[in-house]
Enzyme design. Structure first.
Site, PDB file in Angstrom:
ATOM      1  N   GLU A  35      31.434   8.396  -7.828  1.00  0.00           N
ATOM      2  CA  GLU A  35      31.063   9.172  -6.649  1.00  0.00           C
ATOM      3  C   GLU A  35      29.853  10.088  -6.928  1.00  0.00           C
ATOM      4  OE1 GLU A  35      32.421   8.037  -3.865  1.00  0.00           O
ATOM      5  OE2 GLU A  35      31.255   9.553  -2.830  1.00  0.00           O
ATOM      6  N   HIS A  37      27.186   9.385  -8.807  1.00  0.00           N
ATOM      7  CA  HIS A  37      25.976   8.571  -8.573  1.00  0.00           C
ATOM      8  C   HIS A  37      25.773   8.335  -7.073  1.00  0.00           C
ATOM      9  CE1 HIS A  37      27.130   6.873 -12.681  1.00  0.00           C
ATOM     10  NE2 HIS A  37      25.901   7.327 -12.886  1.00  0.00           N
ATOM     11  N   SER A 185      32.006  11.271 -14.408  1.00  0.00           N
ATOM     12  CA  SER A 185      31.192  10.731 -15.491  1.00  0.00           C
ATOM     13  C   SER A 185      31.685   9.318 -15.794  1.00  0.00           C
ATOM     14  CB  SER A 185      31.353  11.601 -16.750  1.00  0.00           C
ATOM     15  OG  SER A 185      30.932  10.890 -17.895  1.00  0.00           O
ATOM     16  N   ARG A 187      31.905   8.068 -18.566  1.00  0.00           N
ATOM     17  CA  ARG A 187      32.730   8.130 -19.788  1.00  0.00           C
ATOM     18  C   ARG A 187      34.155   8.604 -19.518  1.00  0.00           C
ATOM     19  NH1 ARG A 187      27.472   9.364 -22.286  1.00  0.00           N
ATOM     20  NH2 ARG A 187      27.047   7.684 -23.740  1.00  0.00           N
TER      21      ARG A 187
END
Ligand code: PAF
Length: 280
Positions: A35, A37, A185, A187
């Site tokens: 979300e 991005h 993120s 990650r």
């Protein structure tokens, strides 16, 4: 929505768009879109006629023992998300077109990259500036949109654009958080549910720190001590750095000057490296 893989095709298409007077916005990403991005695509759409999302996992910004190989790649799902969000072009170049055999040119920013992530990831920003300049040259954006979560990256890119007279405006979108406060993120996908719960201490610590600043605390040491203490209560979280720095130079603050600084944190949650920050 178009999907373009060839560097030459992307570049001539972008040159054509510009000469027909279209405003181009670039959202550079390494894929595994979340979300955060997608909110940058929204900002890009408000500001430009054509939105290009680049998806390229850039090897030069990963250190030798980092997660380049295991970095999540989910191109089909990413393309679908870009389509749903209304991007115009996904640019997904192959590695050998971005870095052909014999590639040997890099962009180095010398000061902003000294501290914070630059210490534990010495080649990281050289890889970021290099790939961003290449992406700018290929997609010719009027505007490029980055996320505030990568505060040091934002400062470095702004400086590169200014130092190298790159004719693009850098727009910074706010950090997007999941409902529990964890900054979005790619990650985060590495975290187990237990690690994710522990990672929530990052935003908790930053929120406490911001509260202290809002209440008038001006001692850098006091605020950093409080953050470190809050993080230390999570057994799986290991601090890499906690610093209060100038938003542009990323140099450590001696005293807190609200409106000019950012509190930045990097931690290991077991094997996953996470960063976050809060503007003060
Ligand atoms: O922030 C990222 O995802 C990357 O550093 C970027 C800007 C796409 C360059 O590879």
């Amino acid at each position: 929505m178009q999907i373009i893989q060839s560097v030459n095709e992307m570049q001539s298409h972008a040159i054509g768009l510009r000469s027909s007077g279209r405003l181009i916005a670039l959202v550079p990403t390494m894929g595994c879109l979340h979300e955060g991005h997608l909110s940058l695509i929204d900002i890009a759409k408000e500001k430009a006629d054509k939105v290009i999302v680049s998806i390229f996992v850039n090897p030069t910004q990963f250190g030798p023992n980092e997660d380049y190989d295991k970095y999540p790649r989910m191109l089909e799902a990413d393309i679908e998300k870009c389509r749903e969000r209304g991007a115009d072009i996904v640019f997904n170049p192959p590695l050998n077109e971005m870095y052909p055999d014999g590639y040997s040119t890099y962009v180095d920013e010398d000061h902003i990259t000294d501290g914070l992530c630059g210490i534990s990831r010495p080649q990281h920003f050289r890889g970021v500036t290099t790939v961003c300049l290449k992406l700018f040259n290929i997609t010719r954006p009027d505007i490029a949109v980055f996320g505030q979560k990568d505060a040091q990256q934002c400062a470095v890119i702004r400086k590169m654009v200014s130092d190298l007279n790159i004719p693009a405006e850098i727009v910074i979108g706010p950090t997007l958080r999941d409902e529990d406060g964890l900054a979005t993120s790619s990650r985060n996908a590495y975290l187990t549910p237990l690690q994710r719960t522990e990672a929530l201490s990052i935003f908790k610590a930053l929120t406490i720190a911001k509260g202290m600043v809002d209440e008038g605390v001006r001692s850098v040491d006091r605020v950093i001590a409080e953050i470190t203490h809050t993080l230390s209560l999570s057994r799986r979280v290991r601090v890499i750095y906690v610093q209060i720095v100038d938003r542009d130079t990323m140099k450590p603050a001696r005293e807190i000057l609200p409106g000019k600084q950012v509190i930045t944190v990097a931690v290991w949650v077991e094997q996953t490296r996470l960063i976050d920050n809060i503007l003060i």
